[in-house]
Design a protein around this motif. Structure first.
Motif, PDB file in Angstrom:
ATOM      1  N   PHE A  22     -18.849  -2.378  -0.895  1.00  8.24           N
ATOM      2  CA  PHE A  22     -18.276  -2.248  -2.244  1.00  8.24           C
ATOM      3  C   PHE A  22     -17.842  -3.672  -2.616  1.00  8.24           C
ATOM      4  O   PHE A  22     -17.035  -4.156  -1.818  1.00  8.24           O
ATOM      5  N   ILE A  23     -18.240  -3.955  -3.645  1.00  8.40           N
ATOM      6  CA  ILE A  23     -17.734  -5.173  -4.293  1.00  8.40           C
ATOM      7  C   ILE A  23     -16.573  -4.852  -5.372  1.00  8.40           C
ATOM      8  O   ILE A  23     -17.117  -4.369  -6.435  1.00  8.40           O
ATOM      9  N   VAL A  24     -15.592  -5.478  -5.353  1.00 14.22           N
ATOM     10  CA  VAL A  24     -14.358  -4.975  -6.063  1.00 14.22           C
ATOM     11  C   VAL A  24     -13.883  -6.160  -7.119  1.00 14.22           C
ATOM     12  O   VAL A  24     -13.814  -7.317  -6.368  1.00 14.22           O
ATOM     13  N   TYR A  25     -13.758  -6.119  -8.177  1.00 13.39           N
ATOM     14  CA  TYR A  25     -13.285  -7.099  -9.301  1.00 13.39           C
ATOM     15  C   TYR A  25     -12.094  -6.731  -9.658  1.00 13.39           C
ATOM     16  O   TYR A  25     -11.831  -6.029 -10.814  1.00 13.39           O
ATOM     17  N   PRO A  26     -11.036  -7.215  -8.917  1.00 14.63           N
ATOM     18  CA  PRO A  26      -9.589  -6.684  -9.483  1.00 14.63           C
ATOM     19  C   PRO A  26      -9.378  -7.447 -11.053  1.00 14.63           C
ATOM     20  O   PRO A  26      -9.890  -8.493 -11.566  1.00 14.63           O
ATOM     21  N   SER A  27      -8.540  -6.702 -11.562  1.00 10.41           N
ATOM     22  CA  SER A  27      -8.210  -7.224 -13.079  1.00 10.41           C
ATOM     23  C   SER A  27      -7.193  -8.819 -13.059  1.00 10.41           C
ATOM     24  O   SER A  27      -6.772  -8.899 -11.971  1.00 10.41           O
ATOM     25  N   ASP A  28      -7.173  -9.189 -13.836  1.00 10.17           N
ATOM     26  CA  ASP A  28      -6.316 -10.319 -14.200  1.00 10.17           C
ATOM     27  C   ASP A  28      -5.023 -10.188 -14.056  1.00 10.17           C
ATOM     28  O   ASP A  28      -4.603  -9.038 -14.171  1.00 10.17           O
ATOM     29  N   CYS A  40     -14.920  -8.076  -1.134  1.00 12.93           N
ATOM     30  CA  CYS A  40     -15.823  -7.290  -0.490  1.00 12.93           C
ATOM     31  C   CYS A  40     -15.292  -6.140   0.546  1.00 12.93           C
ATOM     32  O   CYS A  40     -14.281  -6.584   1.557  1.00 12.93           O
ATOM     33  N   ILE A  41     -15.532  -4.854   0.493  1.00 16.70           N
ATOM     34  CA  ILE A  41     -15.237  -3.831   1.558  1.00 16.70           C
ATOM     35  C   ILE A  41     -16.466  -3.477   2.263  1.00 16.70           C
ATOM     36  O   ILE A  41     -17.362  -2.884   1.710  1.00 16.70           O
ATOM     37  N   THR A  42     -16.498  -3.841   3.358  1.00 17.86           N
ATOM     38  CA  THR A  42     -17.572  -3.767   4.267  1.00 17.86           C
ATOM     39  C   THR A  42     -17.656  -2.133   4.819  1.00 17.86           C
ATOM     40  O   THR A  42     -16.947  -1.357   4.766  1.00 17.86           O
ATOM     41  N   PRO A  43     -18.854  -1.522   4.888  1.00 15.10           N
ATOM     42  CA  PRO A  43     -19.334  -0.266   5.685  1.00 15.10           C
ATOM     43  C   PRO A  43     -18.314  -0.139   6.658  1.00 15.10           C
ATOM     44  O   PRO A  43     -18.050   1.105   6.814  1.00 15.10           O
ATOM     45  N   PHE A  44     -18.289  -1.039   7.720  1.00 18.10           N
ATOM     46  CA  PHE A  44     -17.247  -0.747   8.710  1.00 18.10           C
ATOM     47  C   PHE A  44     -15.937  -0.241   8.134  1.00 18.10           C
ATOM     48  O   PHE A  44     -15.496   0.749   8.815  1.00 18.10           O
ATOM     49  N   GLY A  71       0.936   4.070  12.102  1.00 13.44           N
ATOM     50  CA  GLY A  71       0.288   5.199  11.922  1.00 13.44           C
ATOM     51  C   GLY A  71      -0.569   5.451  10.454  1.00 13.44           C
ATOM     52  O   GLY A  71      -1.090   6.412  10.210  1.00 13.44           O
ATOM     53  N   SER A  72      -0.207   4.245   9.685  1.00 11.40           N
ATOM     54  CA  SER A  72      -0.874   4.380   8.405  1.00 11.40           C
ATOM     55  C   SER A  72      -2.259   3.810   8.353  1.00 11.40           C
ATOM     56  O   SER A  72      -2.742   3.079   9.073  1.00 11.40           O
ATOM     57  N   LEU A  73      -3.078   4.072   7.090  1.00 13.09           N
ATOM     58  CA  LEU A  73      -4.416   3.374   7.193  1.00 13.09           C
ATOM     59  C   LEU A  73      -4.257   1.935   7.087  1.00 13.09           C
ATOM     60  O   LEU A  73      -5.220   1.185   7.681  1.00 13.09           O
ATOM     61  N   GLY A  74      -3.101   1.430   6.468  1.00 15.78           N
ATOM     62  CA  GLY A  74      -2.866   0.127   6.487  1.00 15.78           C
ATOM     63  C   GLY A  74      -2.651  -0.558   7.916  1.00 15.78           C
ATOM     64  O   GLY A  74      -3.384  -1.811   8.135  1.00 15.78           O
ATOM     65  N   ALA A  75      -1.918   0.059   8.583  1.00 17.64           N
ATOM     66  CA  ALA A  75      -1.813  -0.458  10.165  1.00 17.64           C
ATOM     67  C   ALA A  75      -3.025  -0.367  10.740  1.00 17.64           C
ATOM     68  O   ALA A  75      -3.522  -1.450  11.236  1.00 17.64           O
ATOM     69  N   LEU A  76      -4.026   0.645  10.594  1.00 19.29           N
ATOM     70  CA  LEU A  76      -5.247   0.835  11.208  1.00 19.29           C
ATOM     71  C   LEU A  76      -5.862  -0.412  10.791  1.00 19.29           C
ATOM     72  O   LEU A  76      -6.751  -1.013  11.832  1.00 19.29           O
ATOM     73  N   GLN A  80      -7.857  -4.242  12.842  1.00 20.33           N
ATOM     74  CA  GLN A  80      -8.964  -4.902  12.738  1.00 20.33           C
ATOM     75  C   GLN A  80      -8.918  -6.247  12.216  1.00 20.33           C
ATOM     76  O   GLN A  80      -9.872  -6.559  11.784  1.00 20.33           O
ATOM     77  N   LYS A  81      -7.953  -6.895  12.005  1.00 21.71           N
ATOM     78  CA  LYS A  81      -7.722  -8.347  11.526  1.00 21.71           C
ATOM     79  C   LYS A  81      -8.101  -8.413  10.241  1.00 21.71           C
ATOM     80  O   LYS A  81      -8.761  -9.105   9.453  1.00 21.71           O
ATOM     81  N   GLN A  82      -7.964  -7.197   9.246  1.00 27.30           N
ATOM     82  CA  GLN A  82      -8.163  -7.255   7.946  1.00 27.30           C
ATOM     83  C   GLN A  82      -6.877  -7.008   6.860  1.00 27.30           C
ATOM     84  O   GLN A  82      -6.287  -6.578   7.597  1.00 27.30           O
ATOM     85  N   SER A  83      -7.160  -7.124   5.680  1.00 22.01           N
ATOM     86  CA  SER A  83      -6.042  -7.065   4.854  1.00 22.01           C
ATOM     87  C   SER A  83      -5.809  -5.722   4.428  1.00 22.01           C
ATOM     88  O   SER A  83      -6.607  -4.899   3.732  1.00 22.01           O
ATOM     89  N   PRO A  84      -4.617  -5.004   4.665  1.00 24.54           N
ATOM     90  CA  PRO A  84      -4.420  -3.581   4.005  1.00 24.54           C
ATOM     91  C   PRO A  84      -4.622  -3.545   2.685  1.00 24.54           C
ATOM     92  O   PRO A  84      -4.576  -2.447   2.079  1.00 24.54           O
ATOM     93  N   GLN A  85      -4.301  -4.706   1.878  1.00 21.44           N
ATOM     94  CA  GLN A  85      -4.331  -4.624   0.461  1.00 21.44           C
ATOM     95  C   GLN A  85      -6.020  -4.148  -0.217  1.00 21.44           C
ATOM     96  O   GLN A  85      -5.879  -3.597  -1.200  1.00 21.44           O
ATOM     97  N   GLN A  86      -6.927  -4.145   0.558  1.00 19.68           N
ATOM     98  CA  GLN A  86      -8.136  -3.576   0.272  1.00 19.68           C
ATOM     99  C   GLN A  86      -7.920  -2.039  -0.033  1.00 19.68           C
ATOM    100  O   GLN A  86      -8.837  -1.513  -0.653  1.00 19.68           O
ATOM    101  N   LEU A  87      -7.062  -1.506   0.671  1.00 22.01           N
ATOM    102  CA  LEU A  87      -6.868  -0.150   0.446  1.00 22.01           C
ATOM    103  C   LEU A  87      -6.435   0.157  -0.800  1.00 22.01           C
ATOM    104  O   LEU A  87      -6.855   1.180  -1.611  1.00 22.01           O
ATOM    105  N   SER A  88      -5.806  -0.683  -1.619  1.00 25.63           N
ATOM    106  CA  SER A  88      -5.416  -0.352  -3.026  1.00 25.63           C
ATOM    107  C   SER A  88      -6.834  -0.077  -3.970  1.00 25.63           C
ATOM    108  O   SER A  88      -6.792   0.634  -5.021  1.00 25.63           O
ATOM    109  N   TYR A  89      -7.884  -0.671  -3.411  1.00 20.82           N
ATOM    110  CA  TYR A  89      -9.098  -0.208  -4.258  1.00 20.82           C
ATOM    111  C   TYR A  89     -10.013   0.801  -3.627  1.00 20.82           C
ATOM    112  O   TYR A  89     -10.663   1.642  -4.221  1.00 20.82           O
ATOM    113  N   LEU A  90      -9.896   0.735  -2.226  1.00 23.11           N
ATOM    114  CA  LEU A  90     -11.045   1.540  -1.360  1.00 23.11           C
ATOM    115  C   LEU A  90     -10.319   3.101  -1.738  1.00 23.11           C
ATOM    116  O   LEU A  90     -11.191   3.982  -1.958  1.00 23.11           O
ATOM    117  N   ILE A  91      -9.170   3.392  -1.828  1.00 21.52           N
ATOM    118  CA  ILE A  91      -8.817   4.804  -1.607  1.00 21.52           C
ATOM    119  C   ILE A  91      -9.227   5.506  -3.117  1.00 21.52           C
ATOM    120  O   ILE A  91      -9.703   6.350  -3.060  1.00 21.52           O
TER     121      ILE A  91
END
Length: 115
Positions: A22-28, A40-44, A71-76, A80-91
């Protein structure tokens, strides 16, 4: 491209589908669409999050980049050395596509399995 809002009301546009990134374009800063910056949110990551939601049935999103709750998705995702902030879009994307639903527990966002 489709437009959605984060659970906190920030607009974003995205393209992609399940099994691809998923390619996400956040607002300004004015909450207006922009195309200079993308996430970019990868299939992994999508699979990792979906499996956790299905396994736990109900799980905190924990999109805080600094200290996602244990125990949250962000911690998970952070493990994996990724930013939990992408969950703001993925969820919201997963909810829009019918793969989960969400609710609030106080100010915390909770993802629920629909399977």
């Amino acid at each position: 491209m489709e437009e959605l809002k984060t659970k906190r009301g920030r607009r974003f546009r995205f393209k992609g589908r399940m099994g691809e990134e998923f390619i996400v374009y956040p607002s300004d800063k004015r909450n207006e669409p922009q195309d200079r910056y993308a996430v970019c949110i990868t299939p992994f990551t999508v699979d990792l999050v979906l499996q956790a939601i299905r396994k736990k049935r109900t799980i905190l999103a924990g999109a805080s980049r600094d200290a996602p709750p244990a125990g949250s998705l962000g911690a998970l995702v952070k493990e994996q050395k990724q930013s939990p902030q992408q969950l703001s879009y993925l969820i919201p994307i997963l909810e829009h596509l019918g793969h989960c639903r969400t609710s609030f527990r106080g100010r915390a966002i909770v993802a629920h399995s629909v399977d």
